[in-house]
Scaffold this motif. Sequence first.
Motif, PDB file in Angstrom:
ATOM      1  N   UNK A 157       0.381  -1.326   0.129  1.00 41.11           N
ATOM      2  CA  UNK A 157      -0.177  -0.204   0.091  1.00 41.11           C
ATOM      3  C   UNK A 157       0.689   1.361   0.241  1.00 41.11           C
ATOM      4  N   UNK A 158       1.833   0.938   0.282  1.00 41.47           N
ATOM      5  CA  UNK A 158       3.143   2.205   0.867  1.00 41.47           C
ATOM      6  C   UNK A 158       3.530   3.005  -0.658  1.00 41.47           C
ATOM      7  N   UNK A 159       3.924   1.683  -2.066  1.00 36.30           N
ATOM      8  CA  UNK A 159       3.984   1.386  -3.070  1.00 36.30           C
ATOM      9  C   UNK A 159       3.302   2.657  -3.749  1.00 36.30           C
ATOM     10  N   UNK A 160       3.643   3.163  -4.748  1.00 34.61           N
ATOM     11  CA  UNK A 160       2.672   3.661  -5.378  1.00 34.61           C
ATOM     12  C   UNK A 160       1.874   3.380  -6.199  1.00 34.61           C
ATOM     13  N   UNK A 161       2.026   2.269  -7.150  1.00 41.08           N
ATOM     14  CA  UNK A 161       1.549   1.269  -7.723  1.00 41.08           C
ATOM     15  C   UNK A 161       1.437  -0.764  -7.571  1.00 41.08           C
ATOM     16  N   UNK A 162       0.829  -1.553  -8.121  1.00 38.62           N
ATOM     17  CA  UNK A 162       1.301  -2.794  -7.415  1.00 38.62           C
ATOM     18  C   UNK A 162       0.592  -3.737  -8.601  1.00 38.62           C
ATOM     19  N   UNK A 163       0.981  -4.398  -8.818  1.00 39.09           N
ATOM     20  CA  UNK A 163       0.532  -5.667  -9.559  1.00 39.09           C
ATOM     21  C   UNK A 163       0.862  -6.659  -9.242  1.00 39.09           C
ATOM     22  N   UNK A 164       0.661  -7.391  -9.367  1.00 36.07           N
ATOM     23  CA  UNK A 164      -0.087  -9.043  -8.713  1.00 36.07           C
ATOM     24  C   UNK A 164       0.244 -10.387  -9.534  1.00 36.07           C
ATOM     25  N   UNK A 165       1.295 -10.927  -8.965  1.00 34.16           N
ATOM     26  CA  UNK A 165       0.968 -12.575  -9.583  1.00 34.16           C
ATOM     27  C   UNK A 165      -0.244 -13.408  -9.289  1.00 34.16           C
ATOM     28  N   UNK A 166      -0.330 -14.304 -10.417  1.00 31.73           N
ATOM     29  CA  UNK A 166      -1.772 -15.007  -9.795  1.00 31.73           C
ATOM     30  C   UNK A 166      -1.930 -15.989  -8.676  1.00 31.73           C
ATOM     31  N   UNK A 167      -1.571 -15.657  -8.414  1.00 31.13           N
ATOM     32  CA  UNK A 167      -0.633 -16.446  -7.067  1.00 31.13           C
ATOM     33  C   UNK A 167      -0.902 -15.780  -5.846  1.00 31.13           C
ATOM     34  N   UNK A 168      -0.594 -14.784  -5.814  1.00 28.60           N
ATOM     35  CA  UNK A 168      -0.664 -14.019  -4.769  1.00 28.60           C
ATOM     36  C   UNK A 168      -2.109 -13.655  -3.787  1.00 28.60           C
TER      37      UNK A 168
ATOM     38  N   UNK B  97      -2.199   0.290   7.307  1.00 28.82           N
ATOM     39  CA  UNK B  97      -3.770  -0.423   7.077  1.00 28.82           C
ATOM     40  C   UNK B  97      -4.129   0.475   7.552  1.00 28.82           C
ATOM     41  N   UNK B  98      -4.765   1.085   8.031  1.00 28.60           N
ATOM     42  CA  UNK B  98      -6.009   1.440   8.716  1.00 28.60           C
ATOM     43  C   UNK B  98      -6.114   3.096   8.273  1.00 28.60           C
ATOM     44  N   UNK B  99      -5.305   3.052   7.401  1.00 33.60           N
ATOM     45  CA  UNK B  99      -5.058   4.811   6.963  1.00 33.60           C
ATOM     46  C   UNK B  99      -5.103   4.530   5.544  1.00 33.60           C
ATOM     47  N   UNK B 100      -4.423   3.804   5.490  1.00 35.32           N
ATOM     48  CA  UNK B 100      -4.077   3.665   3.723  1.00 35.32           C
ATOM     49  C   UNK B 100      -5.293   3.046   2.870  1.00 35.32           C
ATOM     50  N   UNK B 101      -5.195   1.033   3.656  1.00 36.48           N
ATOM     51  CA  UNK B 101      -6.118   0.833   2.665  1.00 36.48           C
ATOM     52  C   UNK B 101      -7.650   1.887   2.365  1.00 36.48           C
ATOM     53  N   UNK B 102      -7.911   2.469   3.464  1.00 34.03           N
ATOM     54  CA  UNK B 102      -9.540   2.506   3.348  1.00 34.03           C
ATOM     55  C   UNK B 102      -9.853   4.068   2.225  1.00 34.03           C
ATOM     56  N   UNK B 103      -7.855   4.213   1.879  1.00 37.53           N
ATOM     57  CA  UNK B 103      -7.670   5.865   1.131  1.00 37.53           C
ATOM     58  C   UNK B 103      -7.665   5.009  -0.081  1.00 37.53           C
ATOM     59  N   UNK B 104      -7.153   4.198  -0.259  1.00 42.86           N
ATOM     60  CA  UNK B 104      -7.424   3.354  -1.471  1.00 42.86           C
ATOM     61  C   UNK B 104      -8.449   2.676  -2.095  1.00 42.86           C
TER      62      UNK B 104
END
Length: 258
Positions: free
Chosen positions: A115-126, A143-150
């Motif tokens: 969440x602290x990274x600007x962009x996120x890409x995941x593998x299918x198994x993530x 987590x309680x702050x960045x997750x709801x913001x995203x």
Amino acid sequence: MEFVMVEVKGGIATVTLDRPEKLNALNAVVLDELEETFQGIKGNDEVRVIIVTGAGEKSFVAGADISQFPSLSPEEAHEFAKRGQAVFSLIESSSKPVIAAINGFALGGGCELALACHLRFAAENAMFGQPEVKLGVIAGYGGTQRLPRLIGRGRALDLLLSGRMIKADEALQMGLVNGVFPRTELLSKVEEYAELLMAQGPQAQALTIRAVYQGIENTLSEGLEEEALAFRDVFKTEDRIEGATAFIERRPPKFKNR
Ligand code: COA
């Protein structure tokens, strides 16, 4: 460094958390090394884009190191949270784009690192989750702050209150990740995306990151003022002349980060 590897190649710094026997769980040494790494990258003009990933087949980062929990006093827990938050805020404040390449478990502090990274890409198994409640504690590395913001408050509370794990496709549907790739192609696809970022104006990207993150903290009218100031600042750069000239001359721009 013991647990963090850095490779700089062709403008991309790949930062690999390398503690696979503990699924790359974050202990104090890992946090120190992450901090040192990002401080170093800040001043390294060779680096244009940063990719953060995990070593091994299974895990990006499986969270903060739980073995430290039983002995923590409430005061130490406060310091523990502050320390992780400070390192992750350093990552987020990078003026160079930071991409998480999530190659497996991104749980607790691992999800918070992504969440602290600007962009996120995941593998299918993530797999993603904020399982702290299962341990009777809460997310403490943002987590309680960045997750709801995203992803919005409702979706964030679903993950934060249930502790349930979600697969990459649900994470994509929630807007938690920007894209999903087959596991074996994750790094090459993220590098391809990093190439796309590197073809754009670096000063413009730095100012965009600043405007977006400052704007989220402020009212719309304050954010718009920030944007106008950033728009002014980008017109002080040589690259904006190059960008427009290249367009008129129908050729790709050669940005100089000036
Ligand atoms: N902290 C410390 N050690 C951890 C860890 C963490 N967050 N996550 C995994 N590990 C360690 C395990 O203790 C184990 O070490 P050991 O081999 O010395 O016993 C090793 O990593 C491998 O993990 P294991 O649990 O055996 O793998 P698994 O494939 O059976 O399960 C998970 C994988 C991710 C589901 C499971 O490890 C897990 O639930 N981890 C904790 C996730 C979590 O709650 N994170 C938030 C912390 S606040």
